[in-house]
Write a protein that holds these residues in place. Structure first.
Motif, PDB file in Angstrom:
ATOM      1  N   ASN A  43       0.838  -1.195   0.000  1.00  0.00           N
ATOM      2  CA  ASN A  43       0.000   0.000   0.000  1.00  0.00           C
ATOM      3  C   ASN A  43       0.877   1.251   0.000  1.00  0.00           C
ATOM      4  O   ASN A  43       1.879   1.316   0.706  1.00  0.00           O
ATOM      5  CB  ASN A  43      -0.915   0.032   1.221  1.00  0.00           C
ATOM      6  N   LEU A  44       0.465   2.236  -0.753  1.00  0.00           N
ATOM      7  CA  LEU A  44       1.201   3.490  -0.854  1.00  0.00           C
ATOM      8  C   LEU A  44       1.134   4.259   0.462  1.00  0.00           C
ATOM      9  O   LEU A  44       0.054   4.504   0.983  1.00  0.00           O
ATOM     10  CB  LEU A  44       0.616   4.345  -1.984  1.00  0.00           C
ATOM     11  N   VAL A  45       2.311   4.625   0.996  1.00  0.00           N
ATOM     12  CA  VAL A  45       2.359   5.430   2.219  1.00  0.00           C
ATOM     13  C   VAL A  45       3.131   6.732   2.006  1.00  0.00           C
ATOM     14  O   VAL A  45       3.145   7.599   2.873  1.00  0.00           O
ATOM     15  CB  VAL A  45       2.972   4.655   3.411  1.00  0.00           C
ATOM     16  N   LEU A 103      -3.216   8.146  -9.555  1.00  0.00           N
ATOM     17  CA  LEU A 103      -4.150   7.833 -10.629  1.00  0.00           C
ATOM     18  C   LEU A 103      -4.625   6.401 -10.439  1.00  0.00           C
ATOM     19  O   LEU A 103      -3.924   5.593  -9.839  1.00  0.00           O
ATOM     20  CB  LEU A 103      -3.464   7.962 -11.988  1.00  0.00           C
ATOM     21  N   ALA A 104      -5.797   6.100 -10.951  1.00  0.00           N
ATOM     22  CA  ALA A 104      -6.309   4.734 -10.957  1.00  0.00           C
ATOM     23  C   ALA A 104      -6.066   4.149 -12.353  1.00  0.00           C
ATOM     24  O   ALA A 104      -6.023   4.889 -13.339  1.00  0.00           O
ATOM     25  CB  ALA A 104      -7.803   4.727 -10.643  1.00  0.00           C
ATOM     26  N   ASN A 128      -4.410   0.805  -7.229  1.00  0.00           N
ATOM     27  CA  ASN A 128      -5.691   0.114  -7.446  1.00  0.00           C
ATOM     28  C   ASN A 128      -6.669   0.437  -6.321  1.00  0.00           C
ATOM     29  O   ASN A 128      -6.336   1.174  -5.387  1.00  0.00           O
ATOM     30  CB  ASN A 128      -5.477  -1.397  -7.621  1.00  0.00           C
ATOM     31  N   GLY A 129      -7.861  -0.114  -6.388  1.00  0.00           N
ATOM     32  CA  GLY A 129      -8.909   0.162  -5.409  1.00  0.00           C
ATOM     33  C   GLY A 129      -8.541  -0.223  -3.988  1.00  0.00           C
ATOM     34  O   GLY A 129      -9.071   0.335  -3.035  1.00  0.00           O
ATOM     35  N   GLY A 135       1.450   0.567 -10.644  1.00  0.00           N
ATOM     36  CA  GLY A 135       2.167   1.149 -11.768  1.00  0.00           C
ATOM     37  C   GLY A 135       2.613   2.556 -11.440  1.00  0.00           C
ATOM     38  O   GLY A 135       2.412   3.048 -10.329  1.00  0.00           O
ATOM     39  N   ILE A 136       3.214   3.172 -12.427  1.00  0.00           N
ATOM     40  CA  ILE A 136       3.656   4.554 -12.281  1.00  0.00           C
ATOM     41  C   ILE A 136       3.595   5.207 -13.658  1.00  0.00           C
ATOM     42  O   ILE A 136       3.800   4.548 -14.676  1.00  0.00           O
ATOM     43  CB  ILE A 136       5.060   4.641 -11.644  1.00  0.00           C
TER      44      ILE A 136
END
Length: 163
Positions: A43-45, A103-104, A128-129, A135-136
């Motif tokens: 997860n992005l932190v 971005l999604a 993602n959700g 991705g980037i």
């Protein structure tokens, strides 16, 4: 066209505990300018860039403080001392943690262009959700996509010329 159609899927991520020294090595080895910071689940932190490193490692100039009865002078830092002191700092201390734009995968190409241009970003994580980095997108990816689109359009119109 959607973000998933042109995002980079093979991404390099780091953990919050990664040191500045390790991060410099990762960026240099992979010839990239920044990476998403993720937790153990992906997860992005946060996000950290070469600019964050440069600002963190920049030595301070000499400072003079004037008080009522005395003047205090703080010596200028030397780059050698700064590097020695700060290289083992976890990137958690320098990464951007708030107001991270993402971005999604199912967003459209135009959304990516607008977001990068509005905020002057070099890269944007694709999440993602579930909040995982999948991705980037970079400025270069957008330029490459625009170039492909322009040249494909020119090639298709050249074949339709009437004489």
């Amino acid at each position: 066209m959607q973000v998933r159609d042109f995002m980079i899927r093979k991404i390099i991520t780091v953990k919050q505990s990664t040191t500045v020294k390790e991060l410099i090595s990762i960026l240099e080895t992979n010839r990239i300018g920044g990476v998403p910071v993720v937790d153990d689940k992906g997860n992005l932190v946060g996000i950290v860039s070469d600019g964050d490193i440069v600002r963190f490692l920049s030595p301070h100039k000499e400072k003079i403080y004037l008080a009522y009865y005395a003047t205090y002078v703080e010596e200028a830092e030397k780059i050698e001392d700064v590097l020695r002191e700060r290289m083992n700092t976890p990137i958690e201390e320098i990464m951007v943690k708030k107001h991270i734009k993402t971005l999604a995968p199912d967003e459209d190409f135009e959304s990516a262009i607008r977001l990068i241009s509005r905020h002057h970003f070099k890269k944007i994580p694709v999440v993602n959700g579930a909040g995982r980095v999948v991705g980037i997108i970079s400025r270069g990816d957008i330029i490459h996509n625009l170039s492909k689109s322009i040249f494909n359009e020119e090639a298709s119109t050249e074949g339709k010329r009437e004489f």
